[in-house]
Design a protein around this motif. Structure first.
Motif, mmCIF file in Angstrom:
data_model
loop_
_atom_site.group_PDB
_atom_site.id
_atom_site.type_symbol
_atom_site.label_atom_id
_atom_site.label_comp_id
_atom_site.label_asym_id
_atom_site.label_seq_id
_atom_site.Cartn_x
_atom_site.Cartn_y
_atom_site.Cartn_z
ATOM 1 N N ALA A 61 33.009 30.999 29.765
ATOM 2 C CA ALA A 61 34.575 31.242 29.986
ATOM 3 C C ALA A 61 34.971 32.345 29.057
ATOM 4 N N LEU A 62 34.774 32.122 27.698
ATOM 5 C CA LEU A 62 35.489 33.065 26.574
ATOM 6 C C LEU A 62 34.751 34.419 26.760
ATOM 7 N N ASP A 63 33.612 34.767 27.188
ATOM 8 C CA ASP A 63 32.853 35.882 27.216
ATOM 9 C C ASP A 63 33.616 36.585 28.490
ATOM 10 N N GLN A 64 33.716 35.741 29.641
ATOM 11 C CA GLN A 64 34.174 36.397 30.864
ATOM 12 C C GLN A 64 36.026 36.787 30.928
ATOM 13 N N LEU A 65 36.462 35.996 30.162
ATOM 14 C CA LEU A 65 38.040 36.146 29.937
ATOM 15 C C LEU A 65 38.578 37.328 28.851
ATOM 16 N N ALA A 66 37.397 37.460 27.843
ATOM 17 C CA ALA A 66 37.621 38.665 27.083
ATOM 18 C C ALA A 66 37.702 40.003 27.635
ATOM 19 N N ILE A 67 37.134 40.250 28.896
ATOM 20 C CA ILE A 67 37.006 41.606 29.532
ATOM 21 C C ILE A 67 37.803 41.345 30.777
ATOM 22 N N ASP A 68 38.637 40.404 30.853
ATOM 23 C CA ASP A 68 39.316 40.011 32.235
ATOM 24 C C ASP A 68 40.806 40.836 32.138
ATOM 25 N N PRO A 69 40.866 41.804 33.200
ATOM 26 C CA PRO A 69 42.281 42.513 32.849
ATOM 27 C C PRO A 69 43.646 41.587 33.223
ATOM 28 N N ASP A 70 43.165 40.552 34.041
ATOM 29 C CA ASP A 70 44.153 39.748 34.237
ATOM 30 C C ASP A 70 44.760 38.759 32.981
ATOM 31 N N THR A 71 43.924 38.741 32.007
ATOM 32 C CA THR A 71 44.240 37.816 30.985
ATOM 33 C C THR A 71 44.920 38.624 29.867
ATOM 34 N N LYS A 72 46.408 38.497 29.923
ATOM 35 C CA LYS A 72 47.253 39.138 28.592
ATOM 36 C C LYS A 72 47.266 38.119 27.595
ATOM 37 N N VAL A 73 47.272 36.730 27.782
ATOM 38 C CA VAL A 73 47.377 35.861 26.610
ATOM 39 C C VAL A 73 46.611 34.643 27.367
ATOM 40 N N LEU A 74 45.836 33.977 26.044
ATOM 41 C CA LEU A 74 44.972 32.805 26.439
ATOM 42 C C LEU A 74 45.746 31.727 25.883
ATOM 43 N N VAL A 75 45.573 30.590 26.750
ATOM 44 C CA VAL A 75 46.391 29.296 26.258
ATOM 45 C C VAL A 75 45.403 28.194 26.547
ATOM 46 N N LEU A 76 44.863 27.327 25.358
ATOM 47 C CA LEU A 76 44.130 26.266 25.319
ATOM 48 C C LEU A 76 44.980 25.034 25.409
#
Length: 279
Positions: free
Chosen positions: A42-57
């Motif tokens: 998931a982190l691999d995908q979200l690192a280059i996801d343009p819709d992800t501006k901030v990540l919350v766990l």
């Protein structure tokens, strides 16, 4: 693997904020080999996801994460050394290497129980906000073991030396308010307000230049282990790299608004960002 196919985590997106929720509530979201592999992906995908501006766990149910699933990670894993080795690599990769260097701001929203190995991902996130009612604990000493992996290193980096020794050697628990007092988290709020406070903070971060945010977090993390001459050289090079790679040209825009247009005053807000050009 798509983000919709995960079983042990949930990935949801909302107005620039991507939420990763540990989704094993019946196990207090203890980390299984499968969870480690899914988080790694998931982190691999979200690192280059343009819709992800901030990540919350965060965690489902009453827990953030209760640490490693002892049954699946150690007892069952011992029967399959190859699978165990793969899980160990994934566990370290996502919880520290990938999360601490994630290119967007990261927030640990600690909603409940946070024990043992879960301390690593809290430390790896840029920020942490906890519920007052959350319960933290390094209970390993009560099992006759020490906080392994890199948990002891994480705790020694984040906490004051006396606090790190006290909680690791006694196994005593502490709540979100105490976590704030000893600076393990940035903020502690009543659980009923936790999500709203986290969203408000994430939106505040999204007002800033993404490039400046990324380069600042990388700089702060790196210079902690440098001497003064090393830090000076590194920060000069980092500043040049930021100017080169910032598609929004934030420095130039901020200077223009401050010096020429008189529309921006440092400390009284932020300059008005402009969308980057398509080129």
């Amino acid at each position: 693997m798509s983000t919709s196919s995960y079983e042990t985590i949930k990935v949801t997106k909302e107005d620039g904020i991507t939420w990763i929720t540990f989704n094993r509530p019946d196990k207090r979201n203890a980390m299984s080999p499968q969870l480690h592999e899914e988080m790694d992906d998931a982190l691999d995908q979200l690192a280059i996801d343009p819709d992800t501006k901030v990540l919350v766990l965060t965690g489902a149910g009453e827990a953030f994460c209760a640490g490693q699933d002892l049954e699946l990670f150690f007892r069952a894993g011992g029967k399959d050394p190859a699978k165990m080795a793969k899980a160990r690599r994934a566990a370290n990769e996502w919880r520290w290497q990938k999360l601490s260097t994630f290119p967007k701001p990261t927030i640990a929203m600690v909603n409940g129980f946070c024990f043992g190995g879960a301390f690593t991902q809290v430390c790896a996130c840029d920020f942490a906000i906890a519920a007052d009612e959350a319960t933290f604990g390094l209970s390993e000493v009560n099992w006759g073991i020490l906080p392994g992996g890199i948990v002891s290193w994480n705790v020694a980096q984040i906490l004051a030396f006396r606090d790190a020794l006290y909680y690791a050697m006694t196994g005593d628990t502490f709540d979100g308010k105490t976590a704030r007092e000893i600076r393990f988290v940035n903020r502690s709020v009543p659980k009923a307000k936790l999500r709203d406070e986290t969203v408000a903070f994430a939106r505040k971060l999204m007002e800033k230049s993404p490039a400046a945010m990324r380069y600042t977090k990388e700089a702060i993390r790196a210079v902690r282990f440098m001497n003064e001459p090393q830090a000076k050289d590194y920060l000069n090079a980092k500043s040049d790299a930021l100017r080169y790679n910032d598609r929004e040209k934030g420095r130039e825009e901020g200077m223009k608004q401050f010096l020429d247009e008189k529309t921006y005053r440092p400390g009284l807000g932020h300059f008005k960002r402009k969308a980057p050009s398509a080129s």
